[in-house]
Design a protein around this motif. Structure first.
Motif, PDB file in Angstrom:
ATOM      1  N   PHE A  56       0.826  -1.206   0.000  1.00 40.46           N
ATOM      2  CA  PHE A  56       0.000   0.000   0.000  1.00 40.46           C
ATOM      3  C   PHE A  56       0.861   1.257   0.000  1.00 40.46           C
ATOM      4  O   PHE A  56       0.596   2.209  -0.745  1.00 40.46           O
ATOM      5  CB  PHE A  56      -0.939   0.027   1.205  1.00 40.46           C
ATOM      6  CG  PHE A  56      -1.706   1.314   1.316  1.00 40.46           C
ATOM      7  CD1 PHE A  56      -2.766   1.578   0.467  1.00 40.46           C
ATOM      8  CD2 PHE A  56      -1.333   2.290   2.237  1.00 40.46           C
ATOM      9  CE1 PHE A  56      -3.454   2.783   0.544  1.00 40.46           C
ATOM     10  CE2 PHE A  56      -2.013   3.489   2.323  1.00 40.46           C
ATOM     11  CZ  PHE A  56      -3.079   3.740   1.475  1.00 40.46           C
ATOM     12  N   CYS A 110      -5.646   1.310  -5.419  1.00 41.89           N
ATOM     13  CA  CYS A 110      -5.480  -0.077  -4.987  1.00 41.89           C
ATOM     14  C   CYS A 110      -6.755  -0.881  -5.226  1.00 41.89           C
ATOM     15  O   CYS A 110      -6.703  -2.030  -5.680  1.00 41.89           O
ATOM     16  CB  CYS A 110      -5.084  -0.122  -3.511  1.00 41.89           C
ATOM     17  SG  CYS A 110      -3.387   0.391  -3.174  1.00 41.89           S
ATOM     18  N   PRO A 376       2.957  -3.929  -4.834  1.00 45.08           N
ATOM     19  CA  PRO A 376       1.486  -3.941  -4.789  1.00 45.08           C
ATOM     20  C   PRO A 376       0.889  -4.706  -5.969  1.00 45.08           C
ATOM     21  O   PRO A 376       1.275  -4.480  -7.121  1.00 45.08           O
ATOM     22  CB  PRO A 376       1.123  -2.448  -4.864  1.00 45.08           C
ATOM     23  CG  PRO A 376       2.314  -1.781  -5.479  1.00 45.08           C
ATOM     24  CD  PRO A 376       3.492  -2.561  -5.000  1.00 45.08           C
ATOM     25  N   VAL A 378      -1.271  -4.342  -8.025  1.00 43.77           N
ATOM     26  CA  VAL A 378      -2.118  -3.265  -8.539  1.00 43.77           C
ATOM     27  C   VAL A 378      -1.705  -2.918  -9.960  1.00 43.77           C
ATOM     28  O   VAL A 378      -0.512  -2.774 -10.241  1.00 43.77           O
ATOM     29  CB  VAL A 378      -1.997  -2.008  -7.643  1.00 43.77           C
ATOM     30  CG1 VAL A 378      -2.703  -0.811  -8.268  1.00 43.77           C
ATOM     31  CG2 VAL A 378      -2.550  -2.286  -6.248  1.00 43.77           C
TER      32      VAL A 378
END
Length: 392
Positions: A56, A110, A376, A378
């Motif tokens: 994050f 995210c 991440p 993401v």
């Protein structure tokens, strides 16, 4: 060195901006705590919560830098137009609003990017091989390659994704499965503990001919921690090419040692010319059959000029000093196509070919965005993928 300088500047820049949310030591304590958490999480990345925190904060770091830079540009414009600075109270309020905005933007990215990351695509491309390989009476047979890179198994990795990859590979039944480096960001002992050896072996077994793999820069990082990712892949049935060439009746594959691995081992990469496949020697003939033997010899040379595919994790191209035959195709990963904004914009300034099918130094080159992500999980502005290549 440049990356380290940028990172240090970014951390100091964020600290300076965040500390303005409160007067005196209060702002500095909050800013220091936020800035320190990231390296602490990075150090304990093998643990789930630390991995979650680092992932994050990696997104937040990028977005916060962008937002604060835009804020400073806005302040500069306002100062130039109005000829006045913000009052201290208003400045503190603005700093708090900006800090909240950085976290809100990061949370949204995210949330959106996690779904994109998990839903990888299977892209297809047909690659026409040079005509030199097809001038013999028996032209080389067409074949398929399922290429993927940058798996990045870590504590947040979704096993269901690998299981889906195995299912897709079993349906496609490619001649070769080729992995382009950056396998895992955890020690191989954890891979065995969590049963990844069984899954990876099952994945490789879906290839009709062979499953091939090379190292990436993260293999270099893991080797320094005592892990042996290459041995893990070998034990699960994959051919691990570490500055080596593998040939069979269909094609030749050269797997390059990654630049980072080479530096960490303090062993230079072999010259590409050393790794180029060699045609079989001329058959022995008698002088009385000279005409026929020359024709047979020429035919033998042509038939042994099998397609040559180079797999090199980082798409840096061919070394300038290389002479001789060029590869017919090169495969890379590493770039992640920038992974998420603003990296997706910056990446094209960093690499000559950051994504897709193109050409580097006279060689047809494919750069994949990867089937996984570092840090991440993401993706915003890029996608995860595997490539089914049809060579003909």
């Amino acid at each position: 060195m440049i990356f380290l300088f940028i990172l240090i500047f970014g951390v100091l820049f964020l600290f300076f901006n965040i500390r303005q949310i409160a007067p005196g030591n209060k702002g500095s304590i909050v800013a220091g705590a936020i800035v320190v958490v990231l390296p602490v999480c990075f150090f304990f990345r093998g643990h789930f919560l630390a991995c979650l925190g680092q992932d994050f904060l990696s997104v937040w770091l990028c977005e916060a830098l962008l937002i604060y830079l835009l804020w400073w540009i806005t302040r500069g414009v306002l100062l130039a137009v109005r000829r006045r600075r913000l009052e201290r109270e208003r400045s503190i309020f603005a700093a708090r609003i900006l800090l909240v905005a950085t976290f809100v933007v990061s949370i949204v990215l995210c949330a959106v990017g996690y779904g994109v990351h998990g839903d990888y695509k299977i892209r297809e491309a047909s690659i026409d091989l040079p005509k030199v390989v097809a001038v013999s009476a028996q032209a080389p047979s067409p074949f398929t390659i399922l290429f993927f890179s940058d798996l990045h198994i870590d504590p947040l990795f979704d096993r269901a994704k690998l299981e889906r990859m195995i299912h897709d590979a079993d349906s496609l039944r490619p001649d070769y499965i080729v992995f382009g480096g950056d396998f895992a960001d955890i020690h191989d002992s954890l891979l065995y503990r969590d049963g990844y050896d069984t899954l990876v072996a099952k994945f490789g077994a879906t290839a009709r001919v062979a499953a091939l793999a090379v190292n990436g820069n993260h293999e270099g990082y893991m080797e320094r921690q005592g892990s042996a990712p290459g041995e893990f892949l070998k034990r699960t049935g994959w051919k691990f090419l570490d500055d080596e060439t593998f040939c069979d009746s269909l094609a030749c594959f050269t797997g390059r040692t990654d630049f980072q691995v080479s530096r960490s081992r303090e062993v230079p990469r072999k010259a590409l010319s050393e790794l180029a496949p060699k045609p079989a020697p001329f058959p022995a003939t008698s002088l009385s059959d000279s005409a026929a033997s020359l024709a047979d010899s020429a035919q033998s040379v042509v038939e042994n000029f099998r397609p040559w595919i180079v797999v090199d994790h980082q798409p840096k191209g061919i070394e300038p000093e290389h002479t001789g035959r060029l590869p017919d195709l090169a495969l890379s990963g590493h770039t992640h196509d920038g992974q998420f904004f603003p990296g997706t914009v910056i990446i094209d300034w960093v690499w000559r070919l950051a994504y897709g099918v193109g050409e580097l130094d006279g060689v047809k080159w494919l750069v994949s965005s990867g089937v996984g992500s570092w840090g991440p999980p993401v993706r915003v502005g890029s996608e995860t993928e595997m490539w089914l290549l049809r060579l003909r």
